[in-house]
Design an enzyme around this catalytic site. Structure first.
Site, PDB file in Angstrom:
ATOM      1  N   CYS A   1       0.824  -1.212   0.000  1.00  0.00           N
ATOM      2  CA  CYS A   1       0.000   0.000   0.000  1.00  0.00           C
ATOM      3  C   CYS A   1       0.860   1.265   0.000  1.00  0.00           C
ATOM      4  O   CYS A   1       0.412   2.326  -0.427  1.00  0.00           O
ATOM      5  CB  CYS A   1      -0.948   0.002   1.194  1.00  0.00           C
ATOM      6  SG  CYS A   1      -0.122  -0.107   2.790  1.00  0.00           S
TER       7      CYS A   1
ATOM      8  N   SER B   1      10.300   2.794   5.891  1.00  0.00           N
ATOM      9  CA  SER B   1       8.857   2.617   6.065  1.00  0.00           C
ATOM     10  C   SER B   1       8.181   3.875   6.590  1.00  0.00           C
ATOM     11  O   SER B   1       8.830   4.743   7.191  1.00  0.00           O
ATOM     12  CB  SER B   1       8.580   1.463   7.035  1.00  0.00           C
ATOM     13  OG  SER B   1       9.017   0.244   6.494  1.00  0.00           O
TER      14      SER B   1
ATOM     15  N   GLY C   1     -15.302  -2.209  20.965  1.00  0.00           N
ATOM     16  CA  GLY C   1     -15.173  -1.751  19.588  1.00  0.00           C
ATOM     17  C   GLY C   1     -14.637  -2.881  18.727  1.00  0.00           C
ATOM     18  O   GLY C   1     -14.132  -3.884  19.235  1.00  0.00           O
TER      19      GLY C   1
ATOM     20  N   GLY D   1     -13.187  -1.874  15.367  1.00  0.00           N
ATOM     21  CA  GLY D   1     -12.606  -1.180  14.219  1.00  0.00           C
ATOM     22  C   GLY D   1     -11.166  -1.585  13.961  1.00  0.00           C
ATOM     23  O   GLY D   1     -10.652  -2.550  14.536  1.00  0.00           O
TER      24      GLY D   1
ATOM     25  N   THR E   1      -8.268  -0.214  14.759  1.00  0.00           N
ATOM     26  CA  THR E   1      -7.331  -0.179  15.881  1.00  0.00           C
ATOM     27  C   THR E   1      -7.496  -1.399  16.775  1.00  0.00           C
ATOM     28  O   THR E   1      -6.510  -2.028  17.177  1.00  0.00           O
ATOM     29  CB  THR E   1      -7.519   1.113  16.702  1.00  0.00           C
ATOM     30  OG1 THR E   1      -7.326   2.250  15.855  1.00  0.00           O
ATOM     31  CG2 THR E   1      -6.528   1.169  17.853  1.00  0.00           C
TER      32      THR E   1
END
Length: 418
Positions: A50, A109, A189, A191, A193
Site C-alpha cells: 500500500c 517505512s 469496539g 474497528g 485499531t
C-alpha cells in the site's frame, strides 16, 4: 550486468498515484512475465504494497535503459509518463543494494522500523522465483538483504519500542502484567485499531478475549479470527468484573464505561487491579475512573507520550542501523565484483589451458613420428611462450600508441613487471 531499484513510495507519490501503479496479486505472474520479456532485463522482483511499488532488476546496461523501463511501467498501467516521472526514484548497483536493505530493515517505512515490510519483501522474492527468477546476482542481493534485516533487528533497538497506538496499548499491558497468557481482555469496539490490538494480543498468547461492539456482525468476524467471545455493549456492566485489561476504541460520542460501573466491577473482583486503556476520541471511559484505587486508566494522550519517547529511541537506533546497511552494502558489492573477477580468471585460465593442450598434443604427435626430442621441446616452449604473450603484447603496444601511461602501468603491474 547492473542491479537496479526503481519505484515510487509514500514519500514521493500520493495514494492516488500509488494505487494506479500497484500490481494486484492475481496479476503478478503476468506482470513478471511481461517484465522479463524486455530484452535488457535478466531478472526481476516486483514489490507492491500500500505504501510502495518497486522493481528490483538485474539488467544489461544500455543508453536508453531508464527510458525503456519507464515506458514499460507506464504502458503496463496505462499511465502518462509525465504523471509518473517526477515521482519515480532510480537506484543503481551499490545504491540499489543499500535501498533494498533499508526497505527490508524497515528504515524506509512510513512507520520507522515496522516489521511487516520484511515479510512483504520475502513474499515478493518468493513470487519472483515461481519460474521467473533468472539472475543469480539478484537472488544473492535479496538473500543478503534478509540477513541484514535480521542483523538490524538483533543488534539495534529499531523494533523494540511501540510507535503505533495499538502496539503501545499492548506494550503497556505487558509492562503491568508479568504474563498476558493468563489474563482476560475486554475489547470495546471492532474497528481497525482494535483489530490491530487483537493481533498483538494473540502474538503474546492471550487466551481469553471478549469483544463488545454495537453491531455483532463485524465483531463476530474479528472474534472468529482470534477465538474471542462477542457480547453487546449493554452487557459490559455485567461482564466487566471478568476483565483484567480493558482496551476501548469506539466512535461513541459519550463515555461507555463510567466510574460507577468500574467501582462495581472492582468490588466483585475484591479489588484486584484493572488496567483500562482508552484510545478513543471522544473518550470511552469517564476520566474519574482514574481516581479509583486499583483502576489504572491511560488515555490516548498518555499513549502518545509513550509513542513519542519510543520514536526518539527508534530514530537513535536507526542511526546504528544505517551504519550496518552501509557496511553490508559495500561488502556485498565487493563480493559481486570479486565474482566478476573470478569469471574473468576462469575464462583466462581456460584459454591458456586450451593453448597448452593444443601445442602439447602436436608435440607428442611429433615425438611419436620419431622427431628429435630436443628440437620438438624447444619448438613447444617457443610456440607456447608466443601464444601466451600475444594478447598482453598487443595491449601494451596499443596503450603505448595511445599515450595511455596509466593503462600501460596497470598492464605492467598485472604482468608482474618491475
Amino acid at each position: 550486468m547492473t542491479l537496479l531499484a526503481l519505484g515510487i513510495n509514500h514519500k514521493t507519490a500520493p495514494v492516488s498515484l500509488r494505487e494506479r501503479v500497484s500490481f494486484s496479486p492475481d496479476k503478478l505472474d503476468q506482470a513478471l512475465d511481461s517484465l522479463l520479456a524486455q530484452p535488457m532485463v535478466q531478472g526481476g522482483v516486483v514489490l507492491s504494497t500500500c505504501n510502495r511499488t518497486e522493481l528490483y532488476l538485474s539488467v544489461e546496461e544500455r543508453d536508453d535503459l531508464q527510458e525503456a523501463l519507464i515506458r514499460w511501467l507506464c504502458d503496463y498501467h496505462n499511465l502518462n509518463e509525465d504523471d509518473l516521472r517526477n515521482s519515480l526514484y532510480w537506484h543503481q548497483d551499490n545504491d540499489a543494494v543499500s535501498h533494498l536493505m533499508r526497505v527490508a530493515s524497515g528504515l524506509d517505512s512510513l512507520v520507522l522500523g515496522e516489521p511487516q515490510i520484511l515479510g512483504q519483501v520475502k513474499k515478493a522474492f518468493a513470487d519472483s522465483q515461481k519460474g521467473h527468477m533468472k539472475a543469480s546476482e539478484l537472488e544473492r542481493m535479496f538473500q543478503k538483504s534478509f540477513s541484514v534485516a535480521k542483523r538490524v533487528r538483533t543488534e539495534t533497538d529499531i523494533g523494540a519500542s511501540a510507535v503505533s497506538v495499538a502496539f503501545a496499548a499492548c506494550t503497556l499491558a505487558r509492562q503491568i502484567f508479568e504474563s498476558l497468557s493468563t489474563v482476560t481482555v475486554l475489547l470495546v469496539g471492532a474497528g481497525e485499531t482494535i483489530e490491530l490490538v487483537t493481533r498483538h494480543l494473540r502474538e503474546h498468547k492471550v487466551q481469553k478475549m471478549i469483544i463488545a461492539n454495537r453491531t455483532r456482525e463485524r465483531a463476530q468476524i474479528l472474534a472468529d479470527e482470534v477465538g474471542a467471545e462477542v457480547i453487546a455493549l449493554s452487557d459490559i456492566d455485567e461482564r466487566l468484573r471478568e476483565a483484567d485489561i480493558i482496551i476501548s476504541s469506539t466512535a461513541s460520542p459519550l463515555p461507555i464505561i463510567g466510574k460507577g460501573m468500574v467501582e462495581r466491577a472492582l468490588k466483585s473482583r475484591r479489588n484486584q487491579p484493572m488496567l483500562l486503556v482508552d484510545i478513543a476520541v471522544p473518550r470511552d471511559v469517564e476520566p474519574e475512573v482514574g481516581k479509583l484505587a486499583n483502576a489504572y486508566l491511560y488515555s490516548v494522550d498518555d499513549l502518545q507520550s509513550i509513542i513519542s519517547h519510543n520514536l526518539a529511541q527508534r530514530k537513535a537506533a536507526a542511526v546504528e542501523a544505517e551504519t550496518i546497511v552501509a557496511q553490508e552494502a559495500s561488502e556485498f558489492m565487493a563480493w559481486l565484483r570479486a565474482q566478476s573477477a573470478s569469471e574473468t580468471i576462469r575464462d583466462y585460465r581456460s584459454q591458456a589451458e586450451q593453448v597448452r593442450d593444443e601445442l602439447t598434443a602436436k608435440a607428442l604427435a611429433a615425438l611419436e613420428q620419431g622427431g628429435d626430442a630436443q628440437t620438438i621441446m624447444q619448438d613447444l616452449a617457443w610456440k607456447l611462450t608466443n601464444r601466451l604473450i600475444h594478447a598482453p603484447t598487443k595491449s601494451l603496444q596499443q596503450a603505448a600508441r595511445d599515450g595511455d601511461n596509466e593503462r600501460l602501468n596497470i598492464l605492467r603491474d598485472s604482468l608482474g613487471l618491475e
